[in-house]
Design an enzyme around this catalytic site. Sequence first.
Site, PDB file in Angstrom:
ATOM      1  CG  ASP A 183      -1.616   1.267   1.486  1.00 38.05           C
ATOM      2  OD1 ASP A 183      -1.464   2.195   0.678  1.00 38.05           O
ATOM      3  OD2 ASP A 183      -2.352   1.353   2.491  1.00 38.05           O
ATOM      4  CD  GLN A 186       0.270   8.826   3.858  1.00 39.86           C
ATOM      5  OE1 GLN A 186       1.007   9.793   3.650  1.00 39.86           O
ATOM      6  NE2 GLN A 186      -1.032   8.964   3.996  1.00 39.86           N
TER       7      GLN A 186
HETATM    8  N1  PMP Z   1      -3.351   3.661   2.742  1.00 38.16           N
HETATM    9  C1  PMP Z   1      -2.755   4.620   3.450  1.00 38.16           C
HETATM   10  C2  PMP Z   1      -1.495   4.298   4.200  1.00 38.16           C
HETATM   11  C3  PMP Z   1      -3.302   5.904   3.475  1.00 38.16           C
HETATM   12  O1  PMP Z   1      -2.713   6.867   4.171  1.00 38.16           O
HETATM   13  C4  PMP Z   1      -4.483   6.157   2.734  1.00 38.16           C
HETATM   14  C5  PMP Z   1      -5.136   7.517   2.748  1.00 38.16           C
HETATM   15  N2  PMP Z   1      -5.200   8.121   3.981  1.00 38.16           N
HETATM   16  C6  PMP Z   1      -5.045   5.122   2.001  1.00 38.16           C
HETATM   17  C7  PMP Z   1      -4.451   3.880   2.018  1.00 38.16           C
HETATM   18  C8  PMP Z   1      -6.278   5.305   1.177  1.00 38.16           C
HETATM   19  O2  PMP Z   1      -6.073   6.230   0.165  1.00 38.16           O
HETATM   20  P1  PMP Z   1      -7.320   6.798  -0.671  1.00 38.16           P
HETATM   21  O3  PMP Z   1      -8.334   7.237   0.333  1.00 38.16           O
HETATM   22  O4  PMP Z   1      -6.747   7.922  -1.450  1.00 38.16           O
HETATM   23  O5  PMP Z   1      -7.805   5.692  -1.522  1.00 38.16           O
END
Ligand code: PMP
Length: 389
Positions: A183, A186
């Site tokens: 993921d 960040q």
């Molecule tokens: N993973 C992490 C580590 C995040 O910080 C975030 C967003 N805060 C997400 C996933 C999800 O990202 P998004 O809401 O842009 O899909």
Amino acid sequence: EVYKRPLVYFDNAATTQKPVQVIRAISGYYEKDNCNIHRGVHYLSVKATEAYEEARREVRQFINASNTHEVIFTKGATEAINLVASSFGKKYIGPGDEVIISIAEHHSNFVPWQQVCMERGATLKVVPIDDRGDLVLEELWKMMSDRTKIIAITHVSNVLGTVKPVKEIIRRAHEMNIPVLLDGAQGIAHTVVDVQNLGADFYAFSGHKMYGPMGIGVLYGKEKFLEDLPPYQMGGEMIKDVWIERTDFNELPFKFEAGTPNVEGVMGLLAAIRYIREIGMENIAAYEEELLHYATEKLSAIKDLKIYGTAQHKASLISFNIGHIHPYDAGTIIDKMGIAVRTGHHCAMPLMDFLNVPGTVRASFAFYNTKEEIDKLYEAILKVKEMLS
Ligand code: PMP
């Protein structure tokens, strides 16, 4: 300005501000080039299609994927992870299998795997973290077995800032033929990401956390998996031929891009990538590290302030609480002083339980922040203490 003060924006981990280049790319697209892509022979459609595919090529370069068709546009990291959890789950996960995640996952990389495991009779294994916010790697090594179907972990934690030793994890996982999803929501904004060097099988990220627009993101996936996985959504674009009784699916990457895509978002993302390239990700990372170091020293000196996440490899954010003051109360006062920090569970409720806190205050920095702004945060925290201790 907010409350007649110059805004100090320390909520970059939630979303970054957008440079004018990105805003212009989006308005320029609508002013001059707006058209649906891939489906027309006329001038505008061809132009928009070319621009869209050009963006895909630049994303490939940006993350150093081997093939352009390994870049799938999604609406964000969340959709990218859901795509993999759903399609990979259908294809590979069954009763008795295991999926490994960590306790420091955003809900986006927690809930999809939890649900897939529940649906398919598999077990979710959760790697703990230590006092500093590092993964307890010995636990991870012990969890890995021939029942493990996939490991899904965050590259950089949105709460603790920890940069995970993902290359090492992927190396060990691959020795046991276990694929790894990162993921990168960040990670993409703070480090140079080279998916081939990391060896990642999947890498998910969002445009809006890297100075691009909302509603656009990327799933990188290795060709061998993307070829093998069933489509996630059905509709236009993802088909080759449709008969009444069956459908042949399109080739990569289109198999995973059902429906009219977010072309404006892709234009904005392209502008963001070019913008980052111009500044240099290495320069961004080095300056942010300086900010992190400065902020850590400054905030650590405040009595009763506890920082969550003190890993050696850490991205530019600080999660903290001040004595027994509730993070919402602290955040409200800090806001009134013109400083935007995030408060709450940061979409990581299992991690909050693990840390035994209702939430934290999080200040997350981008390269446009300054040490003077950190001084203002320091003053604001002193004010919070004065008012609420
Ligand atoms: N993973 C992490 C580590 C995040 O910080 C975030 C967003 N805060 C997400 C996933 C999800 O990202 P998004 O809401 O842009 O899909």
